[in-house]
Motif scaffolding. Structure first.
Motif, short mmCIF file in Angstrom:
data_model
loop_
_atom_site.label_atom_id
_atom_site.label_comp_id
_atom_site.label_asym_id
_atom_site.label_seq_id
_atom_site.Cartn_x
_atom_site.Cartn_y
_atom_site.Cartn_z
N LEU A 27 118.00 -18.52 40.30
CA LEU A 27 117.82 -19.58 39.32
C LEU A 27 117.89 -20.93 40.00
O LEU A 27 118.96 -21.43 40.33
CB LEU A 27 118.90 -19.49 38.23
N TYR A 29 115.66 -24.92 40.27
CA TYR A 29 114.56 -25.80 39.93
C TYR A 29 113.85 -26.15 41.23
O TYR A 29 114.50 -26.43 42.24
CB TYR A 29 115.07 -27.08 39.26
N ASP A 58 119.83 -27.37 42.63
CA ASP A 58 120.83 -26.46 42.08
C ASP A 58 121.73 -27.24 41.14
O ASP A 58 121.63 -28.47 41.03
CB ASP A 58 121.68 -25.88 43.22
N ALA A 59 122.67 -26.54 40.52
CA ALA A 59 123.64 -27.19 39.63
C ALA A 59 124.37 -28.28 40.41
O ALA A 59 124.79 -28.09 41.54
CB ALA A 59 124.63 -26.16 39.09
N LEU A 75 111.27 -24.08 36.67
CA LEU A 75 112.35 -23.11 36.70
C LEU A 75 111.74 -21.74 36.45
O LEU A 75 111.20 -21.49 35.36
CB LEU A 75 113.40 -23.43 35.63
N VAL A 91 121.00 -31.80 37.14
CA VAL A 91 121.11 -30.39 36.77
C VAL A 91 122.61 -30.14 36.57
O VAL A 91 123.35 -29.97 37.53
CB VAL A 91 120.54 -29.46 37.86
N LEU A 94 123.38 -24.35 35.68
CA LEU A 94 122.27 -23.42 35.80
C LEU A 94 122.85 -22.07 36.20
O LEU A 94 123.28 -21.88 37.34
CB LEU A 94 121.25 -23.91 36.84
N PHE A 102 118.63 -17.09 31.36
CA PHE A 102 119.38 -18.15 32.00
C PHE A 102 119.98 -19.11 30.97
O PHE A 102 119.59 -19.12 29.81
CB PHE A 102 118.49 -18.94 32.96
N SER A 104 120.41 -23.19 31.09
CA SER A 104 120.14 -24.41 31.83
C SER A 104 120.56 -25.60 30.99
O SER A 104 120.14 -25.74 29.84
CB SER A 104 118.65 -24.52 32.15
#
Length: 166
Positions: A27, A29, A58-59, A75, A91, A94, A102, A104
């Motif tokens: 997962l 982006y 990423d997160a 994504l 983000v 995620l 998922f 998000s």
């Protein structure tokens, strides 16, 4: 419980944990389009770096577009987020869920984003954008969210439905 059953249960739990971890790692982006000056601030960092095509977010990561810039993130090929000029987007979260989907959560800090989200009901996925004190959540739609100032939020829905809360 015999050793054989214990080993089977332990192996099953381990495989389940590993598959959940692999799902979470997939997962991401991905920066698919760039126009003009775009930068990324990675989680835990304070200094921005120049964004490039195929960069991964990423997160905790934040992407910023300049005054005449734009960027598009995808994504898992079924969701896209287009950032307009002078936009800051983080983000926030995620993660994968137990049904192969998922969760998000994006935080719009400034500017406008246009989001195209594939129907997510089958995987019980959730796509949410927070802008100021408003949260927009969808399961399959095309919509725009804009933030000017701290709480001046405007949304436009092109297709589907958007749930707003504050």
């Amino acid at each position: 419980m015999t050793n054989r059953k214990f080993l089977g249960v332990t192996t099953g739990c381990l495989l389940s944990a590993l598959s959940s971890q692999l799902l979470a790692e997939e997962l991401i982006y991905v920066v698919e389009e760039l126009k003009g000056p775009v930068s990324i601030v990675e989680a835990g960092q304070t200094k921005a770096r120049k964004a490039e095509l195929e960069d991964v977010l990423d997160a905790g990561d934040e992407i910023r577009t300049g005054a005449a810039a734009e960027a598009t993130l995808t994504l898992n090929t079924n969701t896209s987020v287009h950032l307009g000029p002078s936009t800051k987007l983080k983000v926030a979260q995620l993660t994968g869920n137990t049904t192969g989907g998922f969760f998000s959560k994006l935080k719009l800090l400034a500017g406008k984003v246009v989001n195209q989200v594939q129907k997510l009901a089958a995987t019980k996925s959730t796509f949410t954008i927070e802008a100021g004190s408003v949260s927009a959540g969808v399961r399959g739609t095309l919509f725009e969210v804009g933030l000017s100032g701290e709480d001046d939020v405007e949304t436009t829905t092109e297709e589907g439905e958007v749930d707003l809360s504050s």
